[in-house]
Design a protein around this motif. Sequence first.
Motif, PDB file in Angstrom:
ATOM      1  N   SER A  38      17.929  30.671 -43.920  1.00  0.00           N
ATOM      2  CA  SER A  38      19.372  30.634 -43.686  1.00  0.00           C
ATOM      3  C   SER A  38      20.071  31.891 -44.199  1.00  0.00           C
ATOM      4  O   SER A  38      20.959  32.428 -43.532  1.00  0.00           O
ATOM      5  N   GLY A  39      19.711  32.356 -45.373  1.00  0.00           N
ATOM      6  CA  GLY A  39      20.351  33.536 -45.950  1.00  0.00           C
ATOM      7  C   GLY A  39      20.123  34.781 -45.115  1.00  0.00           C
ATOM      8  O   GLY A  39      21.054  35.561 -44.874  1.00  0.00           O
ATOM      9  N   GLN A  40      18.903  34.962 -44.655  1.00  0.00           N
ATOM     10  CA  GLN A  40      18.601  36.132 -43.833  1.00  0.00           C
ATOM     11  C   GLN A  40      19.328  36.064 -42.502  1.00  0.00           C
ATOM     12  O   GLN A  40      19.878  37.054 -42.032  1.00  0.00           O
ATOM     13  N   LEU A  41      19.389  34.886 -41.912  1.00  0.00           N
ATOM     14  CA  LEU A  41      20.121  34.728 -40.653  1.00  0.00           C
ATOM     15  C   LEU A  41      21.619  34.973 -40.855  1.00  0.00           C
ATOM     16  O   LEU A  41      22.270  35.592 -40.013  1.00  0.00           O
ATOM     17  N   GLY A  42      22.149  34.504 -41.981  1.00  0.00           N
ATOM     18  CA  GLY A  42      23.554  34.741 -42.300  1.00  0.00           C
ATOM     19  C   GLY A  42      23.860  36.213 -42.503  1.00  0.00           C
ATOM     20  O   GLY A  42      24.888  36.721 -42.044  1.00  0.00           O
ATOM     21  N   ARG A  43      22.958  36.914 -43.185  1.00  0.00           N
ATOM     22  CA  ARG A  43      23.145  38.360 -43.378  1.00  0.00           C
ATOM     23  C   ARG A  43      23.100  39.093 -42.043  1.00  0.00           C
ATOM     24  O   ARG A  43      23.863  40.023 -41.811  1.00  0.00           O
ATOM     25  N   ALA A  44      22.190  38.694 -41.158  1.00  0.00           N
ATOM     26  CA  ALA A  44      22.103  39.341 -39.843  1.00  0.00           C
ATOM     27  C   ALA A  44      23.395  39.132 -39.068  1.00  0.00           C
ATOM     28  O   ALA A  44      23.938  40.076 -38.467  1.00  0.00           O
ATOM     29  N   HIS A  45      23.917  37.917 -39.098  1.00  0.00           N
ATOM     30  CA  HIS A  45      25.167  37.640 -38.392  1.00  0.00           C
ATOM     31  C   HIS A  45      26.327  38.411 -39.026  1.00  0.00           C
ATOM     32  O   HIS A  45      27.150  39.005 -38.317  1.00  0.00           O
ATOM     33  N   GLY A  46      26.385  38.409 -40.342  1.00  0.00           N
ATOM     34  CA  GLY A  46      27.421  39.175 -41.033  1.00  0.00           C
ATOM     35  C   GLY A  46      27.324  40.657 -40.738  1.00  0.00           C
ATOM     36  O   GLY A  46      28.339  41.341 -40.580  1.00  0.00           O
ATOM     37  N   GLY A  47      26.108  41.160 -40.642  1.00  0.00           N
ATOM     38  CA  GLY A  47      25.904  42.567 -40.310  1.00  0.00           C
ATOM     39  C   GLY A  47      26.425  42.907 -38.925  1.00  0.00           C
ATOM     40  O   GLY A  47      27.000  43.975 -38.711  1.00  0.00           O
ATOM     41  N   ARG A  48      26.241  41.995 -37.991  1.00  0.00           N
ATOM     42  CA  ARG A  48      26.761  42.221 -36.631  1.00  0.00           C
ATOM     43  C   ARG A  48      28.286  42.156 -36.621  1.00  0.00           C
ATOM     44  O   ARG A  48      28.957  43.030 -36.051  1.00  0.00           O
ATOM     45  N   MET A  49      28.833  41.137 -37.266  1.00  0.00           N
ATOM     46  CA  MET A  49      30.278  40.930 -37.236  1.00  0.00           C
ATOM     47  C   MET A  49      31.021  42.025 -38.013  1.00  0.00           C
ATOM     48  O   MET A  49      31.900  42.704 -37.474  1.00  0.00           O
ATOM     49  N   LEU A  50      30.664  42.207 -39.274  1.00  0.00           N
ATOM     50  CA  LEU A  50      31.347  43.204 -40.092  1.00  0.00           C
ATOM     51  C   LEU A  50      30.946  44.622 -39.698  1.00  0.00           C
ATOM     52  O   LEU A  50      31.733  45.551 -39.857  1.00  0.00           O
ATOM     53  N   GLY A  51      29.747  44.775 -39.162  1.00  0.00           N
ATOM     54  CA  GLY A  51      29.317  46.086 -38.688  1.00  0.00           C
ATOM     55  C   GLY A  51      30.170  46.598 -37.538  1.00  0.00           C
ATOM     56  O   GLY A  51      30.289  47.800 -37.318  1.00  0.00           O
ATOM     57  N   ALA A  52      30.786  45.685 -36.803  1.00  0.00           N
ATOM     58  CA  ALA A  52      31.689  46.082 -35.715  1.00  0.00           C
ATOM     59  C   ALA A  52      33.107  46.329 -36.229  1.00  0.00           C
ATOM     60  O   ALA A  52      33.809  47.211 -35.735  1.00  0.00           O
ATOM     61  N   LEU A  53      33.538  45.582 -37.229  1.00  0.00           N
ATOM     62  CA  LEU A  53      34.908  45.662 -37.735  1.00  0.00           C
ATOM     63  C   LEU A  53      35.122  46.764 -38.767  1.00  0.00           C
ATOM     64  O   LEU A  53      36.115  47.500 -38.700  1.00  0.00           O
ATOM     65  N   MET A  54      34.220  46.888 -39.709  1.00  0.00           N
ATOM     66  CA  MET A  54      34.473  47.749 -40.865  1.00  0.00           C
ATOM     67  C   MET A  54      34.576  49.243 -40.531  1.00  0.00           C
ATOM     68  O   MET A  54      35.388  49.938 -41.158  1.00  0.00           O
ATOM     69  N   PRO A  55      33.826  49.775 -39.574  1.00  0.00           N
ATOM     70  CA  PRO A  55      34.022  51.205 -39.266  1.00  0.00           C
ATOM     71  C   PRO A  55      35.462  51.513 -38.853  1.00  0.00           C
ATOM     72  O   PRO A  55      36.027  52.533 -39.270  1.00  0.00           O
ATOM     73  N   VAL A  56      36.065  50.640 -38.070  1.00  0.00           N
ATOM     74  CA  VAL A  56      37.452  50.832 -37.653  1.00  0.00           C
ATOM     75  C   VAL A  56      38.370  50.777 -38.870  1.00  0.00           C
ATOM     76  O   VAL A  56      39.284  51.593 -39.020  1.00  0.00           O
ATOM     77  N   TRP A  57      38.103  49.846 -39.773  1.00  0.00           N
ATOM     78  CA  TRP A  57      38.925  49.687 -40.967  1.00  0.00           C
ATOM     79  C   TRP A  57      38.790  50.895 -41.893  1.00  0.00           C
ATOM     80  O   TRP A  57      39.782  51.394 -42.426  1.00  0.00           O
ATOM     81  N   TYR A  58      37.564  51.374 -42.102  1.00  0.00           N
ATOM     82  CA  TYR A  58      37.351  52.540 -42.966  1.00  0.00           C
ATOM     83  C   TYR A  58      38.024  53.786 -42.389  1.00  0.00           C
ATOM     84  O   TYR A  58      38.730  54.501 -43.101  1.00  0.00           O
ATOM     85  N   ILE A  59      37.796  54.046 -41.119  1.00  0.00           N
ATOM     86  CA  ILE A  59      38.380  55.241 -40.492  1.00  0.00           C
ATOM     87  C   ILE A  59      39.903  55.100 -40.417  1.00  0.00           C
ATOM     88  O   ILE A  59      40.643  56.055 -40.688  1.00  0.00           O
ATOM     89  N   GLY A  60      40.379  53.914 -40.052  1.00  0.00           N
ATOM     90  CA  GLY A  60      41.820  53.686 -40.011  1.00  0.00           C
ATOM     91  C   GLY A  60      42.468  53.897 -41.370  1.00  0.00           C
ATOM     92  O   GLY A  60      43.544  54.519 -41.473  1.00  0.00           O
ATOM     93  N   SER A  61      41.840  53.412 -42.420  1.00  0.00           N
ATOM     94  CA  SER A  61      42.354  53.610 -43.776  1.00  0.00           C
ATOM     95  C   SER A  61      42.390  55.091 -44.131  1.00  0.00           C
ATOM     96  O   SER A  61      43.371  55.582 -44.708  1.00  0.00           O
ATOM     97  N   LEU A  62      41.334  55.793 -43.778  1.00  0.00           N
ATOM     98  CA  LEU A  62      41.268  57.225 -44.057  1.00  0.00           C
ATOM     99  C   LEU A  62      42.366  57.979 -43.303  1.00  0.00           C
ATOM    100  O   LEU A  62      43.020  58.863 -43.871  1.00  0.00           O
ATOM    101  N   VAL A  63      42.597  57.620 -42.055  1.00  0.00           N
ATOM    102  CA  VAL A  63      43.657  58.266 -41.264  1.00  0.00           C
ATOM    103  C   VAL A  63      45.025  57.985 -41.889  1.00  0.00           C
ATOM    104  O   VAL A  63      45.853  58.901 -42.037  1.00  0.00           O
ATOM    105  N   LEU A  64      45.268  56.746 -42.284  1.00  0.00           N
ATOM    106  CA  LEU A  64      46.544  56.415 -42.923  1.00  0.00           C
ATOM    107  C   LEU A  64      46.754  57.212 -44.212  1.00  0.00           C
ATOM    108  O   LEU A  64      47.856  57.724 -44.464  1.00  0.00           O
ATOM    109  N   VAL A  65      45.706  57.322 -45.011  1.00  0.00           N
ATOM    110  CA  VAL A  65      45.821  58.091 -46.258  1.00  0.00           C
ATOM    111  C   VAL A  65      46.069  59.569 -45.951  1.00  0.00           C
ATOM    112  O   VAL A  65      46.875  60.223 -46.622  1.00  0.00           O
ATOM    113  N   ALA A  66      45.409  60.092 -44.936  1.00  0.00           N
ATOM    114  CA  ALA A  66      45.623  61.491 -44.551  1.00  0.00           C
ATOM    115  C   ALA A  66      47.065  61.716 -44.099  1.00  0.00           C
ATOM    116  O   ALA A  66      47.698  62.717 -44.487  1.00  0.00           O
ATOM    117  N   VAL A  67      47.604  60.805 -43.315  1.00  0.00           N
ATOM    118  CA  VAL A  67      48.993  60.925 -42.867  1.00  0.00           C
ATOM    119  C   VAL A  67      49.932  60.865 -44.068  1.00  0.00           C
ATOM    120  O   VAL A  67      50.880  61.650 -44.173  1.00  0.00           O
TER     121      VAL A  67
END
Length: 148
Positions: A38-67
């Motif tokens: 269960s834990g490994q399956l949960g990590r795989a799912h979390g990796g897919r879900m957050l792996g799609a969301l977090m790059p946008v959040w990190y780059i967006g945060s960096l752009v906001l700080v730069a502005v």
Amino acid sequence: MLSALEVFTTVVVGLMVGVEFSVAFVVNRILNALPEDSGQLGRAHGGRMLGALMPVWYIGSLVLVAVWAVAGRDHHGAGLVVTAGALLIVSVIMSVLLLVPINNRGKTWTPENRPADWKEQMNRWDRYHYVRVAVIIAAFALLVVALV
């Protein structure tokens, strides 16, 4: 207008810190305590879900700080904002070089196809993630101080 940008940026970065802190110290500990696969399956799912969301959040945060850094270059705390931006750049570099390669492998694993060393790879990801969380907490703290 600058004040609204400062507050909005700080909130966006703060929420990102909260999510990553939660992953490090709550979610992964829950997943690691689950029985059997269960834990490994949960990590795989979390990796897919957050792996799609977090790059946008990190780059967006960096752009906001730069502005913020550009718009507020003549205001109190500009150096703190620039330093926070530099720390966010470090977090993005860490992510791309250290965490994303492990995540990209882990998000495809199932109990049938995972490698023998999958737990060691997840532990390595966790260690890198702890460092990244510390880096983004420091960036967030600098942004908060820059608001004062």
